[in-house]
Design an enzyme around this catalytic site. Structure first.
Site, PDB file in Angstrom:
ATOM      1  N   CYS A 336       0.853  -1.189   0.000  1.00 53.24           N
ATOM      2  CA  CYS A 336       0.000   0.000   0.000  1.00 53.24           C
ATOM      3  C   CYS A 336       0.885   1.234   0.000  1.00 53.24           C
ATOM      4  O   CYS A 336       1.920   1.239   0.656  1.00 53.24           O
ATOM      5  CB  CYS A 336      -0.833   0.069   1.277  1.00 53.24           C
ATOM      6  SG  CYS A 336      -2.165  -1.087   1.302  1.00 53.24           S
ATOM      7  N   GLU A 370       1.506  -3.929  -5.641  1.00 51.78           N
ATOM      8  CA  GLU A 370       0.422  -4.908  -5.492  1.00 51.78           C
ATOM      9  C   GLU A 370      -0.830  -4.411  -6.228  1.00 51.78           C
ATOM     10  O   GLU A 370      -1.136  -3.225  -6.198  1.00 51.78           O
ATOM     11  CB  GLU A 370       0.123  -5.065  -3.996  1.00 51.78           C
ATOM     12  CG  GLU A 370      -0.861  -6.147  -3.700  1.00 51.78           C
ATOM     13  CD  GLU A 370      -1.119  -6.244  -2.192  1.00 51.78           C
ATOM     14  OE1 GLU A 370      -0.186  -6.607  -1.459  1.00 51.78           O
ATOM     15  OE2 GLU A 370      -2.246  -5.957  -1.778  1.00 51.78           O
TER      16      GLU A 370
HETATM   17  N1  ACO Z   1      -5.491  14.189 -10.252  1.00 52.35           N
HETATM   18  C1  ACO Z   1      -4.740  14.072 -11.378  1.00 52.35           C
HETATM   19  N2  ACO Z   1      -3.456  13.662 -11.366  1.00 52.35           N
HETATM   20  C2  ACO Z   1      -2.920  13.358 -10.178  1.00 52.35           C
HETATM   21  C3  ACO Z   1      -3.644  13.462  -8.967  1.00 52.35           C
HETATM   22  C4  ACO Z   1      -4.984  13.913  -9.044  1.00 52.35           C
HETATM   23  N3  ACO Z   1      -5.718  14.063  -7.942  1.00 52.35           N
HETATM   24  N4  ACO Z   1      -2.852  13.095  -7.949  1.00 52.35           N
HETATM   25  C5  ACO Z   1      -1.663  12.765  -8.484  1.00 52.35           C
HETATM   26  N5  ACO Z   1      -1.714  12.925  -9.831  1.00 52.35           N
HETATM   27  C6  ACO Z   1      -0.640  12.671 -10.794  1.00 52.35           C
HETATM   28  C7  ACO Z   1       0.329  13.826 -10.773  1.00 52.35           C
HETATM   29  O1  ACO Z   1      -0.028  14.805 -11.703  1.00 52.35           O
HETATM   30  C8  ACO Z   1       1.627  13.164 -11.077  1.00 52.35           C
HETATM   31  O2  ACO Z   1       1.812  12.964 -12.444  1.00 52.35           O
HETATM   32  P1  ACO Z   1       2.738  13.964 -13.312  1.00 52.35           P
HETATM   33  O3  ACO Z   1       4.006  14.149 -12.560  1.00 52.35           O
HETATM   34  O4  ACO Z   1       2.921  13.193 -14.575  1.00 52.35           O
HETATM   35  O5  ACO Z   1       1.974  15.213 -13.461  1.00 52.35           O
HETATM   36  C9  ACO Z   1       1.481  11.778 -10.493  1.00 52.35           C
HETATM   37  O6  ACO Z   1       0.099  11.542 -10.363  1.00 52.35           O
HETATM   38  C10 ACO Z   1       2.170  11.647  -9.153  1.00 52.35           C
HETATM   39  O7  ACO Z   1       2.011  12.805  -8.414  1.00 52.35           O
HETATM   40  P2  ACO Z   1       2.723  12.978  -7.008  1.00 52.35           P
HETATM   41  O8  ACO Z   1       2.555  14.397  -6.563  1.00 52.35           O
HETATM   42  O9  ACO Z   1       4.113  12.460  -7.094  1.00 52.35           O
HETATM   43  O10 ACO Z   1       1.880  11.966  -6.136  1.00 52.35           O
HETATM   44  P3  ACO Z   1       1.078  12.230  -4.784  1.00 52.35           P
HETATM   45  O11 ACO Z   1       1.998  12.705  -3.709  1.00 52.35           O
HETATM   46  O12 ACO Z   1      -0.106  13.047  -5.048  1.00 52.35           O
HETATM   47  O13 ACO Z   1       0.692  10.737  -4.400  1.00 52.35           O
HETATM   48  C11 ACO Z   1      -0.739   8.862  -4.406  1.00 52.35           C
HETATM   49  C12 ACO Z   1       0.062   9.858  -5.277  1.00 52.35           C
HETATM   50  C13 ACO Z   1       0.192   8.174  -3.433  1.00 52.35           C
HETATM   51  C14 ACO Z   1      -1.372   7.809  -5.311  1.00 52.35           C
HETATM   52  C15 ACO Z   1      -1.821   9.704  -3.667  1.00 52.35           C
HETATM   53  O14 ACO Z   1      -2.733  10.207  -4.606  1.00 52.35           O
HETATM   54  C16 ACO Z   1      -2.571   8.933  -2.598  1.00 52.35           C
HETATM   55  O15 ACO Z   1      -2.076   8.736  -1.502  1.00 52.35           O
HETATM   56  N6  ACO Z   1      -3.827   8.514  -2.931  1.00 52.35           N
HETATM   57  C17 ACO Z   1      -4.676   7.830  -1.965  1.00 52.35           C
HETATM   58  C18 ACO Z   1      -4.170   6.424  -1.700  1.00 52.35           C
HETATM   59  C19 ACO Z   1      -3.963   5.659  -2.979  1.00 52.35           C
HETATM   60  O16 ACO Z   1      -4.807   5.637  -3.871  1.00 52.35           O
HETATM   61  N7  ACO Z   1      -2.798   4.994  -3.060  1.00 52.35           N
HETATM   62  C20 ACO Z   1      -2.436   4.131  -4.171  1.00 52.35           C
HETATM   63  C21 ACO Z   1      -3.131   2.824  -4.022  1.00 52.35           C
HETATM   64  S1  ACO Z   1      -2.436   1.579  -5.008  1.00 52.35           S
HETATM   65  C22 ACO Z   1      -1.370   0.743  -3.976  1.00 52.35           C
HETATM   66  O17 ACO Z   1      -1.406   0.978  -2.794  1.00 52.35           O
HETATM   67  C23 ACO Z   1      -0.348  -0.212  -4.547  1.00 52.35           C
END
Ligand code: ACO
Ligand code: ZN
Length: 481
Positions: A336, A370
């Protein structure tokens, strides 16, 4: 949107006929659009009825309680099926119609529970329902107990007890929730109780955050205006006053475990889910508020947790984390992953992902997250994979006597630690692979190279392998986690 008086009264008339499972246009809180939504639950209160709705084509984090004024009943679709029969084994106390919709693409949703919500969606009922479901798939018995470190009255005596023992209290007695698979969390549960958000607000450090999804916090934490979480040890309390009392005594200024990485103000702490169980469980509980497709399990023993922090004079503030199985038969290097919402979209997600691949490089392995990935997880991984692979491709030089540089897929995997399937899917998605005269050719256009360089210039925070002080352990040889 304006409505005539006639249509208004027609709408109000039919509001009384709305049942759980109906679908109708609902005005969205964030946009004022009227997308189709499903009624998940109905609550009666002094001011009338409120409806918990799920917008069909949207992520569940937008689900919300709405008043009657936001329902457009003119286009209502009633669920088809026998009225009066329930769709699960759980006795919900109400007769819920079977959810079979005429649209073959629509997924039938779970039945709903009656109010009051505080009773319906947490505590014993949640644990019992989860257990019932999970026991079917039990693979191994779990030794750990469920976590609860909140105290109902939160007297100084409670504080003393919890800080002296530093140990687990129990929620709902000694219920142990078995793991379903080798993963911390695999979502199979689609029960109404876990579909409805149960925590209104959390306060952690200097942030107030609105949760996105259900998380099985103990009964007394549910339906409070806000719950208060210690940003260093992640224990939770019912009021700010209780938390202040806790903070005065909390010895922590950083996550437990070893600080294995530090560069500038960014650190990463590695902790063992067996040795730091309470922290690990509270971290999973906190993460569940923002992870939908995962179900929370309490067996943290088989996992390591990597917590990223940002340092200032007050301490090491949690930014995000990922968990990782000590041994993964499927080459998962992340179970996660989460960036806490105030830190999202600032590059920390990709930094955590980069860190997870750096660990895989140290292990001399390739890895993959995962499955299933969430929507935001997929976006972040796709973006990371694309940049990591382009970095390798762009830096390639032709070998002596060759006109163009050459690389195999396996070499890309070795250099990035990205698993083969993910490398291939990334190259395919980018439409880079062409077949020409019996061989595969990757052609990178000028525009692509330019835009990649711009993206990398923006990506200021990066993992510096020199700042990682870590030796992988061979968990298979240890016999015991
Ligand atoms: N809308 C559109 N694009 C987004 C968004 C959003 N809300 N959030 C992130 N992105 C894109 C960014 O634009 C970036 O892409 P780019 O650099 O090509 O523009 C990319 O995703 C990563 O952005 P970061 O700023 O590095 O990521 P962030 O710190 O926002 O974390 C994460 C991403 C961990 C998925 C976060 O959104 C989160 O914690 N979400 C909730 C939990 C979740 O869904 N976790 C993943 C589950 S899958 C697993 O656990 C294996
Ligand atoms: Zn604390």
């Amino acid at each position: 949107m304006t409505m005539s008086e006639d249509s208004n009264s027609a709408i109000l008339d039919s509001v009384a006929n709305i049942t759980e499972g109906c679908r109708l246009p609902v005005r969205m809180g964030i946009s004022s659009d009227w997308p189709l939504a499903e009624i998940i639950s109905i609550q009666e209160n002094d001011d009338g009825r409120t409806f918990y709705v799920h917008y069909i084509d949207y992520n569940k984090r937008l689900d919300e309680w709405v008043g009657e004024d936001r329902l457009d009943t003119r286009k209502i679709q009633y669920p088809r099926g026998d009225l009066g029969s329930t769709t699960t084994g759980l006795n919900t106390g109400i007769n819920t119609p079977k959810k079979l919709f005429t649209n073959p693409n629509s997924r039938p949703s779970s039945p709903v529970l009656p109010g009051p919500m505080a009773e319906a969606i947490t505590g014993q009922s949640v644990m019992a329902a989860l257990q019932q479901k999970q026991q079917k798939n039990r693979k191994r018995k779990l030794e750990s107990e469920a976590v609860c470190n909140s105290s109902t009255n939160c007297t100084p005596e409670d504080e003393r007890r919890s800080s002296v023992s530093g140990d687990l209290n129990l929620v709902d007695g000694q219920q142990a929730v078995p793991r379903q698979t080798g993963s911390l969390a695999t979502h199979t549960d689609d029960h109404a109780i876990t579909r409805i958000k149960n925590i209104r607000m959390i306060e952690i450090g200097r942030y107030r955050i609105k949760p996105w999804y259900f998380a099985p916090y103990p009964q007394e934490m549910v339906n409070l205006e806000c719950i208060y979480i210690c940003e260093f040890c992640l224990k939770f309390r019912k009021s700010r006053k209780c938390l202040e009392r806790h903070v005065q005594k909390c010895p922590f200024k950083h996550p437990p475990g070893n600080e294995i990485y530090r560069k500038g103000i960014i650190s990463v702490f590695e902790l063992d889910g067996r040795k730091n169980k309470l922290y690990a469980q509270n971290l999973c509980l906190l993460a569940k508020l923002f992870l939908d497709h995962k179900t929370l399990y309490y067996d943290t023993d088989p996992f390591l947790f990597y917590v990223m922090t940002e340092y200032d004079a007050k301490g090491y503030h949690i930014v995000g984390y990922f968990s990782k199985e000590k041994e993964s038969s499927e080459d998962y290097n992340v179970a996660c992953i989460l960036t806490l919402p105030p830190y999202q979209r600032k590059g920390f997600g990709k930094l955590l992902i980069e860190f997870s691949y750096e660990l895989s490089k140290f292990e001399g392995k390739t890895g993959s997250p995962e499955k299933p990935l969430s929507d935001l997880g997929l976006l972040s991984y796709r973006s990371y994979w694309k940049q990591a692979i382009l970095d390798v491709l762009i830096s390639l030089k032709p070998q002596e006597g060759q006109e163009k540089p050459m690389i195999t897929i396996n070499e890309i995997c070795e250099q990035t630690s990205i698993k083969k399937d993910d490398v291939i899917s990334t190259l395919t998605n980018m439409e880079l692979i062409n077949y020409y005269r019996g061989q595969y050719i990757l052609s990178l256009g000028k525009d692509l190279i330019e835009s990649h360089k711009k993206c990398m210039d923006i990506r200021k925070i990066r993992i510096d392998a020199k700042c990682l002080h870590w030796t992988p352990k061979d968990w298979a040889k240890r016999g015991k986690w």
